[in-house]
Design a protein around this motif. Structure first.
Motif, PDB file in Angstrom:
ATOM      1  N   ASN A 176       0.811  -1.225   0.000  1.00  0.00           N
ATOM      2  CA  ASN A 176       0.000   0.000   0.000  1.00  0.00           C
ATOM      3  C   ASN A 176       0.841   1.271   0.000  1.00  0.00           C
ATOM      4  OD1 ASN A 176      -2.982  -0.794   0.335  1.00  0.00           O
ATOM      5  ND2 ASN A 176      -2.002  -2.058   1.900  1.00  0.00           N
ATOM      6  N   GLU A 177       1.836   1.328   0.886  1.00  0.00           N
ATOM      7  CA  GLU A 177       2.634   2.548   1.009  1.00  0.00           C
ATOM      8  C   GLU A 177       3.398   2.845  -0.277  1.00  0.00           C
ATOM      9  OE1 GLU A 177       4.931   3.363   4.476  1.00  0.00           O
ATOM     10  OE2 GLU A 177       3.689   2.080   5.758  1.00  0.00           O
ATOM     11  N   VAL A 198       1.063   4.097  -3.172  1.00  0.00           N
ATOM     12  CA  VAL A 198       0.609   5.489  -3.100  1.00  0.00           C
ATOM     13  C   VAL A 198       1.775   6.445  -3.336  1.00  0.00           C
ATOM     14  CG1 VAL A 198      -0.397   7.240  -1.598  1.00  0.00           C
ATOM     15  CG2 VAL A 198      -1.364   4.951  -1.648  1.00  0.00           C
ATOM     16  N   ASP A 209      -5.281  -0.997   6.041  1.00  0.00           N
ATOM     17  CA  ASP A 209      -4.731  -0.767   4.703  1.00  0.00           C
ATOM     18  C   ASP A 209      -4.872   0.695   4.289  1.00  0.00           C
ATOM     19  OD1 ASP A 209      -7.468  -1.162   4.681  1.00  0.00           O
ATOM     20  OD2 ASP A 209      -7.513  -2.102   2.707  1.00  0.00           O
ATOM     21  N   ARG A 245      -1.894   3.474   3.309  1.00  0.00           N
ATOM     22  CA  ARG A 245      -1.915   4.329   2.119  1.00  0.00           C
ATOM     23  C   ARG A 245      -1.677   5.791   2.492  1.00  0.00           C
ATOM     24  NH1 ARG A 245      -7.234   1.188  -0.355  1.00  0.00           N
ATOM     25  NH2 ARG A 245      -6.195  -0.856  -0.263  1.00  0.00           N
ATOM     26  N   ALA A 287      -8.656   7.167  -1.030  1.00  0.00           N
ATOM     27  CA  ALA A 287      -8.200   5.896  -0.464  1.00  0.00           C
ATOM     28  C   ALA A 287      -8.716   4.693  -1.224  1.00  0.00           C
ATOM     29  CB  ALA A 287      -8.627   5.797   0.996  1.00  0.00           C
ATOM     30  N   PHE A 302      -7.819   3.910  -5.623  1.00  0.00           N
ATOM     31  CA  PHE A 302      -6.988   2.768  -5.233  1.00  0.00           C
ATOM     32  C   PHE A 302      -7.888   1.539  -5.196  1.00  0.00           C
ATOM     33  CE2 PHE A 302      -4.277  -0.096  -3.085  1.00  0.00           C
ATOM     34  CZ  PHE A 302      -3.003   0.444  -2.994  1.00  0.00           C
TER      35      PHE A 302
END
Length: 357
Positions: free
Chosen positions: A187-188, A191, A217, A221, A270, A298
């Motif tokens: 996730n990180e 983004v 999650d 993000r 998100a 996302f």
């Protein structure tokens, strides 16, 4: 209701013992072919179906896997008025269904889960509950060899309680120091790549994040969003611009910014569902995407590919997540070891909502 045919009825008609009937269905190699055919013929005539739970008790396993969701429906689905079947069919045939409500990411994961279960000869039992303390998952866990869960707001102690009885996989959950198995995506990093694109490719300098941080999650993000802004030397917010949920009264901060004429360059949402809702709201106020403001999502659900403009987003490998969960559960139930956490890759999908043509 007619009484269900039992193993005793089949044994009486075939002129054999109930043990022979049992062996015919559970261990056919132990029964002579001619006797086995007598039993099967009697079962066909009587409409006998052997109990899956009884077979599971005999083997110590049910050969079934469970998939449980803690109330993953959209508010618009739950608040919809009750309609008779004829009206529902007519609306669907008229094309009035909303692709934003199906398939969602849970539906795509479920498809992968069911496909892999079928490949391995396993059946699937589905369950759901509206409460974070729902006991439904415990009831379902008692009937299956392993359980995959969309956790929602489920209490951690409840999940760990279930995990003491059967193998448990939790979707969209980061690695944790517990006995459960976790499947999530990067996730990180995803983004960060998205923000890098908005800044590097389009030159946006004011970017905000929209999303409710209750889910782990989504929190990851937002952390990626913060890290990306810091890397570009831009101000880093302590919290999202709009911690919205998809309800009738949502997006209050965004509505206030629209009213004040003070929109940022880009809205990083998100989820795709939130991004599509944002695009609709902007359109109702005469604000064009991406000409006036860029919007990203996302998940990579199908609705984003069909929207106007098409949605720039991050695609998760949903079907692979479902398949992986089945493999973890079946292997663990068989005594094989698996890592407790998996972080799968994602892919950025460029649409027109960010300004790309």
């Amino acid at each position: 209701m007619a009484q269900r045919t039992t193993v005793y009825d089949v044994a009486e008609r075939a002129g054999v013992s109930i043990a022979t009937v049992s062996h015919t269905f559970r261990q056919p190699e132990r029964v002579r072919p001619e006797t086995r055919e007598l039993v099967l013929q009697a079962a066909r005539v009587l409409g006998y179906v052997p109990s899956g739970s009884a077979r599971g008790l005999a083997k110590g396993r049910s050969q079934a896997l469970g998939l449980y969701a803690f109330d993953m429906f959209l508010p618009s689905d739950l608040s919809a008025p009750a309609l008779d079947l004829d009206t529902l069919v007519a609306k669907e045939l008229d094309g009035l269904g909303d692709v934003r409500r199906f398939p969602l990411y849970v539906d795509e994961i479920q498809r992968g889960f069911e496909l892999e279960a079928r490949r391995l000869g396993r059946s699937v039992m589905l369950g759901s509950g509206a409460s974070r303390d729902s006991l439904g998952s415990i009831d379902l866990a008692g009937s299956v060899d392993g359980l995959a869960i969309f956790p929602g707001g489920a209490a951690r102690d409840l999940l760990e309680h279930v995990g003491r009885g059967v193998p448990v996989v939790i979707f969209s959950s980061p690695p944790m120091h517990d006995p459960l198995h976790h499947i999530t995506v990067s996730n990180e990093d995803a983004v960060r790549e998205l923000v890098d694109h908005l800044i590097g490719q389009h030159g946006h300098r004011t970017l905000v994040f929209l999303g409710e941080l209750a889910a782990p999650d989504i929190g990851a993000r937002f952390a990626g969003f913060q890290a990306a802004l810091a890397a570009h030397g831009l101000p880093v917010p302590d919290e999202p611009f709009d911690t919205t949920a998809l309800t009738r009264d949502s997006l209050r901060s965004l509505r206030a910014a629209i009213t004040a004429g003070d929109l940022p360059d880009a809205l990083v949402c998100a989820t795709d569902q939130l991004a599509l809702t944002v695009i609709d709201l902007l359109a109702r106020h005469g604000i064009r995407v991406p000409d006036d403001v860029a919007v990203t999502g996302f998940d990579g659900i199908i609705a984003g590919r069909l929207s106007d403009p098409t949605l720039t987003t991050v695609r998760q490998p949903f079907a692979s997540m479902g398949r992986l969960a089945v493999r973890i559960l079946t292997d663990t139930a068989a005594g094989l070891s698996h890592p407790t956490s998996y972080v799968l890759p994602t892919r950025m999908v460029i649409g027109r909502s960010c300004g790309c043509r």
